[in-house]
Design a protein around this motif. Sequence first.
Motif, PDB file in Angstrom:
ATOM      1  N   LEU A  85     -24.451   6.080  33.161  1.00  0.00           N
ATOM      2  CA  LEU A  85     -24.199   5.197  34.301  1.00  0.00           C
ATOM      3  C   LEU A  85     -22.719   5.185  34.675  1.00  0.00           C
ATOM      4  CD1 LEU A  85     -26.485   2.183  33.291  1.00  0.00           C
ATOM      5  CD2 LEU A  85     -26.968   3.994  34.945  1.00  0.00           C
ATOM      6  N   LEU A  86     -21.845   5.225  33.677  1.00  0.00           N
ATOM      7  CA  LEU A  86     -20.412   5.205  33.936  1.00  0.00           C
ATOM      8  C   LEU A  86     -19.939   6.498  34.596  1.00  0.00           C
ATOM      9  CD1 LEU A  86     -17.526   4.115  33.654  1.00  0.00           C
ATOM     10  CD2 LEU A  86     -17.542   4.940  31.279  1.00  0.00           C
ATOM     11  N   TYR A  87     -20.174   7.610  33.931  1.00  0.00           N
ATOM     12  CA  TYR A  87     -19.645   8.883  34.430  1.00  0.00           C
ATOM     13  C   TYR A  87     -20.433   9.422  35.618  1.00  0.00           C
ATOM     14  CZ  TYR A  87     -16.704   8.826  30.302  1.00  0.00           C
ATOM     15  OH  TYR A  87     -15.786   8.473  29.354  1.00  0.00           O
ATOM     16  N   GLY A  88     -21.706   9.061  35.708  1.00  0.00           N
ATOM     17  CA  GLY A  88     -22.469   9.464  36.881  1.00  0.00           C
ATOM     18  C   GLY A  88     -21.914   8.841  38.149  1.00  0.00           C
ATOM     19  N   ASN A  89     -21.595   7.547  38.089  1.00  0.00           N
ATOM     20  CA  ASN A  89     -21.011   6.893  39.269  1.00  0.00           C
ATOM     21  C   ASN A  89     -19.615   7.421  39.574  1.00  0.00           C
ATOM     22  OD1 ASN A  89     -22.720   4.784  40.595  1.00  0.00           O
ATOM     23  ND2 ASN A  89     -22.944   4.079  38.486  1.00  0.00           N
ATOM     24  N   LEU A  90     -18.829   7.694  38.541  1.00  0.00           N
ATOM     25  CA  LEU A  90     -17.499   8.265  38.776  1.00  0.00           C
ATOM     26  C   LEU A  90     -17.601   9.638  39.441  1.00  0.00           C
ATOM     27  CD1 LEU A  90     -15.596   7.309  35.484  1.00  0.00           C
ATOM     28  CD2 LEU A  90     -15.275   6.335  37.776  1.00  0.00           C
ATOM     29  N   THR A  91     -18.586  10.423  39.016  1.00  0.00           N
ATOM     30  CA  THR A  91     -18.779  11.732  39.647  1.00  0.00           C
ATOM     31  C   THR A  91     -19.162  11.578  41.108  1.00  0.00           C
ATOM     32  OG1 THR A  91     -19.497  12.662  37.524  1.00  0.00           O
ATOM     33  CG2 THR A  91     -20.056  13.896  39.503  1.00  0.00           C
ATOM     34  N   ARG A  92     -19.992  10.587  41.397  1.00  0.00           N
ATOM     35  CA  ARG A  92     -20.363  10.346  42.793  1.00  0.00           C
ATOM     36  C   ARG A  92     -19.155   9.927  43.628  1.00  0.00           C
ATOM     37  NH1 ARG A  92     -25.230   6.928  44.474  1.00  0.00           N
ATOM     38  NH2 ARG A  92     -24.331   5.304  43.140  1.00  0.00           N
ATOM     39  N   VAL A  93     -18.230   9.202  43.036  1.00  0.00           N
ATOM     40  CA  VAL A  93     -17.014   8.828  43.761  1.00  0.00           C
ATOM     41  C   VAL A  93     -16.264  10.081  44.197  1.00  0.00           C
ATOM     42  CG1 VAL A  93     -14.755   7.734  43.553  1.00  0.00           C
ATOM     43  CG2 VAL A  93     -16.770   6.595  42.619  1.00  0.00           C
ATOM     44  N   VAL A  94     -16.109  11.029  43.289  1.00  0.00           N
ATOM     45  CA  VAL A  94     -15.376  12.262  43.592  1.00  0.00           C
ATOM     46  C   VAL A  94     -16.108  13.065  44.663  1.00  0.00           C
ATOM     47  CG1 VAL A  94     -14.561  14.452  42.655  1.00  0.00           C
ATOM     48  CG2 VAL A  94     -14.328  12.353  41.295  1.00  0.00           C
ATOM     49  N   VAL A  95     -17.425  13.249  44.483  1.00  0.00           N
ATOM     50  CA  VAL A  95     -18.201  14.052  45.433  1.00  0.00           C
ATOM     51  C   VAL A  95     -18.184  13.428  46.823  1.00  0.00           C
ATOM     52  CG1 VAL A  95     -20.511  14.909  45.994  1.00  0.00           C
ATOM     53  CG2 VAL A  95     -19.667  15.038  43.640  1.00  0.00           C
ATOM     54  N   THR A  96     -18.376  12.118  46.890  1.00  0.00           N
ATOM     55  CA  THR A  96     -18.384  11.439  48.189  1.00  0.00           C
ATOM     56  C   THR A  96     -17.019  11.524  48.870  1.00  0.00           C
ATOM     57  OG1 THR A  96     -20.050   9.894  47.345  1.00  0.00           O
ATOM     58  CG2 THR A  96     -18.896   9.257  49.352  1.00  0.00           C
ATOM     59  N   SER A 181     -15.082   7.302  57.387  1.00  0.00           N
ATOM     60  CA  SER A 181     -14.822   5.917  56.987  1.00  0.00           C
ATOM     61  C   SER A 181     -16.003   5.338  56.218  1.00  0.00           C
ATOM     62  CB  SER A 181     -14.524   5.056  58.223  1.00  0.00           C
ATOM     63  OG  SER A 181     -13.368   5.511  58.884  1.00  0.00           O
ATOM     64  N   ALA A 182     -17.210   5.587  56.698  1.00  0.00           N
ATOM     65  CA  ALA A 182     -18.398   5.099  56.005  1.00  0.00           C
ATOM     66  C   ALA A 182     -18.489   5.703  54.606  1.00  0.00           C
ATOM     67  CB  ALA A 182     -19.648   5.432  56.815  1.00  0.00           C
ATOM     68  N   LEU A 183     -18.136   6.964  54.491  1.00  0.00           N
ATOM     69  CA  LEU A 183     -18.202   7.627  53.192  1.00  0.00           C
ATOM     70  C   LEU A 183     -17.139   7.102  52.233  1.00  0.00           C
ATOM     71  CD1 LEU A 183     -18.878  11.285  54.382  1.00  0.00           C
ATOM     72  CD2 LEU A 183     -20.492   9.747  53.267  1.00  0.00           C
ATOM     73  N   VAL A 184     -15.954   6.831  52.752  1.00  0.00           N
ATOM     74  CA  VAL A 184     -14.890   6.284  51.908  1.00  0.00           C
ATOM     75  C   VAL A 184     -15.296   4.918  51.379  1.00  0.00           C
ATOM     76  CG1 VAL A 184     -12.535   5.385  51.925  1.00  0.00           C
ATOM     77  CG2 VAL A 184     -13.029   7.597  52.962  1.00  0.00           C
ATOM     78  N   LEU A 185     -15.894   4.094  52.224  1.00  0.00           N
ATOM     79  CA  LEU A 185     -16.359   2.781  51.783  1.00  0.00           C
ATOM     80  C   LEU A 185     -17.447   2.921  50.719  1.00  0.00           C
ATOM     81  CD1 LEU A 185     -16.260  -0.274  52.055  1.00  0.00           C
ATOM     82  CD2 LEU A 185     -17.894  -0.106  53.948  1.00  0.00           C
ATOM     83  N   ALA A 186     -18.365   3.872  50.923  1.00  0.00           N
ATOM     84  CA  ALA A 186     -19.412   4.105  49.930  1.00  0.00           C
ATOM     85  C   ALA A 186     -18.809   4.533  48.595  1.00  0.00           C
ATOM     86  CB  ALA A 186     -20.382   5.174  50.431  1.00  0.00           C
ATOM     87  N   ALA A 187     -17.794   5.380  48.629  1.00  0.00           N
ATOM     88  CA  ALA A 187     -17.132   5.823  47.398  1.00  0.00           C
ATOM     89  C   ALA A 187     -16.492   4.645  46.676  1.00  0.00           C
ATOM     90  CB  ALA A 187     -16.090   6.891  47.717  1.00  0.00           C
ATOM     91  N   ALA A 188     -15.915   3.724  47.419  1.00  0.00           N
ATOM     92  CA  ALA A 188     -15.291   2.553  46.806  1.00  0.00           C
ATOM     93  C   ALA A 188     -16.334   1.687  46.105  1.00  0.00           C
ATOM     94  CB  ALA A 188     -14.553   1.737  47.865  1.00  0.00           C
TER      95      ALA A 188
END
Length: 435
Positions: A85-96, A181-188
């Motif tokens: 859960l931790l690293y999966g979400n961090l990976t999604r931050v980078v990809v997004t 902008s929508a993607l940056v917000l999703a990454a946050a």
Amino acid sequence: MQVIDDLKALWPLRDFRKLFAVRLVSQCGDGMFQVGLATLFFFSPEKASTAVGVATAFAVLLLPFTIVGPWAGVLLDRWRRRQVLLYGNLTRVVVTSVIALVMVTQGATPLVYVLALVNLSINRFLLAALSASLPRVVDGPLLLTANSLTPTLGTAASVAGGGIGFLLGMVLPTGRVRDASALVLAAAVMACAAALAARIGRDRLGPEARADAAQLRAALGTLARGLVAGARHLVERRTPARALGIMAVHRFLYGVVFIASLLISRNLLSDPLDANAGLATFASVLGASGVGFFAAVILTPVVTPKVGPHTWIVLCLTLAAVSQAVLVAWYSLPVILVAAAALGLAAQGAKIAVDTIVQRDTDDAFRGRAFAIYDVLYNAAFVGAAALAAALLPDTGYSRALFAALAAGYAAGAVVYGAASRRTPARVELERQAV
């Protein structure tokens, strides 16, 4: 209100609260991300206005998930699920974030599609980890309650995230900056989900036995045998295999309805040349489905203890059959909204019961693989639905014969599943409940 009472019962469980927070925030970010994809793939003026176009887009998006699923099962039974859960979400931050950068600098290139597939695949992995982790923080009678609340409120969080993304798209001027902008917000938001996952103990979510690097490589090398062993376990336990089977049928039929609803919203109830009007109509259909989801979270904990999860599944399939039979005669927007709400209740209510059966009746050592198989069936069924929709649906999305067939399919599923459930020996069922 029942949902409030259920939350009060679960709230004293500290680790449940932490896992629940991860789910809500993670799925909120996913909703923001998916609204951006829906706009790009289905509601751009030049994109996917035909049955074949929509079905192809869904197949491209979902086929990789059926590949991720089996690998997820092996890993979830050996990796710390909290770390997933931790690293999966961090990976999604980078990809997004990379997708946002590509959108600003180059626009919607093929790289955006590839990275979107990676992001969505990781999300399915995370959802499987969340489901496999739940029995580690909730047990006994409260597990059914948790299964009623967490997926449905997670879906509500996804809808809320999608609503935020939709509103952001309406406020900002059209162009690459709006999409980014929508993607940056999703990454946050995904970064917040990772931070919340870090609050959970490293070993709290299991599994009990983990493999070292050599054992993990061996496990990945024998993936097919591991899945066969997991499937054999489910079949031996009877009830989880049967529940997964009916959910695959339900998902297949639901997928056809979903694609038909998208096409009806885009091409029949709205001007096909006005993509924004089509998106608004489809949003209202999704909103009606959301009402059904909320009804499921209220009704399932009340009804299931009285009739049992198997009977509740039969009732949900029967309601789904009625919702499609109504559409044989009418296709106006009010009728479609009522049918969508009824089908949303049926789909979510059945899913809650299936989740409970699989979690309750599957040993912890096989639970990750069970939900990986669940994930494969869930998405493969939707891909199959996309293929059927491409072959049979007109571009307007409406066919009386097809809706009649869908109603008959749901009714047949209710009859077959109900008969199979009644044949389960009482001793076996009592043993499952004791697990």
